[in-house]
Design a protein around this motif. Structure first.
Motif, PDB file in Angstrom:
ATOM      1  N   PHE A 119      -6.884   5.218 -16.231  1.00 20.89           N
ATOM      2  CA  PHE A 119      -6.870   4.362 -15.050  1.00 20.89           C
ATOM      3  C   PHE A 119      -8.024   3.378 -15.146  1.00 20.89           C
ATOM      4  O   PHE A 119      -9.031   3.640 -15.811  1.00 20.89           O
ATOM      5  CB  PHE A 119      -7.001   5.207 -13.772  1.00 20.89           C
ATOM      6  N   LEU A 120      -7.891   2.242 -14.470  1.00 20.82           N
ATOM      7  CA  LEU A 120      -8.936   1.228 -14.490  1.00 20.82           C
ATOM      8  C   LEU A 120     -10.186   1.693 -13.746  1.00 20.82           C
ATOM      9  O   LEU A 120     -11.279   1.247 -14.022  1.00 20.82           O
ATOM     10  CB  LEU A 120      -8.421  -0.074 -13.869  1.00 20.82           C
ATOM     11  N   GLY A 121     -10.021   2.560 -12.799  1.00 20.97           N
ATOM     12  CA  GLY A 121     -11.129   3.069 -11.995  1.00 20.97           C
ATOM     13  C   GLY A 121     -10.589   4.113 -11.048  1.00 20.97           C
ATOM     14  O   GLY A 121      -9.396   4.414 -11.049  1.00 20.97           O
ATOM     15  N   PRO A 122     -11.447   4.691 -10.227  1.00 24.93           N
ATOM     16  CA  PRO A 122     -10.971   5.695  -9.279  1.00 24.93           C
ATOM     17  C   PRO A 122      -9.985   5.072  -8.286  1.00 24.93           C
ATOM     18  O   PRO A 122     -10.194   3.936  -7.844  1.00 24.93           O
ATOM     19  CB  PRO A 122     -12.229   6.174  -8.561  1.00 24.93           C
ATOM     20  N   PRO A 123      -8.913   5.788  -7.934  1.00 25.34           N
ATOM     21  CA  PRO A 123      -7.948   5.247  -6.975  1.00 25.34           C
ATOM     22  C   PRO A 123      -8.602   4.949  -5.628  1.00 25.34           C
ATOM     23  O   PRO A 123      -9.590   5.565  -5.247  1.00 25.34           O
ATOM     24  CB  PRO A 123      -6.910   6.362  -6.834  1.00 25.34           C
ATOM     25  N   THR A 124      -8.026   3.984  -4.930  1.00 24.20           N
ATOM     26  CA  THR A 124      -8.525   3.512  -3.644  1.00 24.20           C
ATOM     27  C   THR A 124      -7.592   3.986  -2.532  1.00 24.20           C
ATOM     28  O   THR A 124      -6.373   3.905  -2.687  1.00 24.20           O
ATOM     29  CB  THR A 124      -8.575   1.967  -3.657  1.00 24.20           C
TER      30      THR A 124
END
Length: 138
Positions: A119-124
């Motif tokens: 993933f690009l980063g932690p989910p929002t």
């Protein structure tokens, strides 16, 4: 500084109905929304008729199977309200639950679930908890 997501102003009415059906469903914690609907939280640039999602990396196979069962039931309820059918297609590691108009012989929209290992980063978080969207950082 990364752009902060905000709820899309314009969504396909059936896609919005799908999001509302997933709202407060524990099974929705097993997925992270991606694709056009997630992107619309950052830039509301085009319409989409699909709800693309990735399995959350911490969701176990039994949890994903149980969630898929829940998603089938929720989509069947939406399909029944609109005189549609639910078709399920699988290709590679993707499961696509499509709301299909039998009279027009075409898919109206779908919930597509895929496996993703990065993933690009932690989910929002979204306004439809426990649904989350993919982070869109530069």
């Amino acid at each position: 500084m990364a752009k902060q997501p905000s709820p899309p102003r314009r969504l396909d009415p059936i896609v919005r109905e799908m999001l509302e059906a997933l709202h407060h469903q524990p099974a929705a914690a097993t997925i992270v929304l991606g694709g056009g609907v997630a992107f619309k939280h950052y830039l509301d640039y085009r319409d989409t008729h699909d709800l693309d999602a990735w399995w959350s990396p911490d969701a176990t196979l039994p949890e994903r199977d149980a969630a898929l069962t829940t998603f089938r039931v929720l989509l069947r309820l939406i399909a029944d309200r609109h005189g549609l059918a639910v078709n399920e297609r699988r290709f590679s590691e993707v499961v696509s639950l499509e709301l299909h108009d039998p009279a027009k012989r075409q898919a109206i929209c779908s919930l597509q679930l895929a496996y993703r290992d990065r993933f690009l980063g932690p989910p929002t978080p979204t306004i439809w908890p426990p649904l989350r969207i993919e982070a869109m950082t530069d």
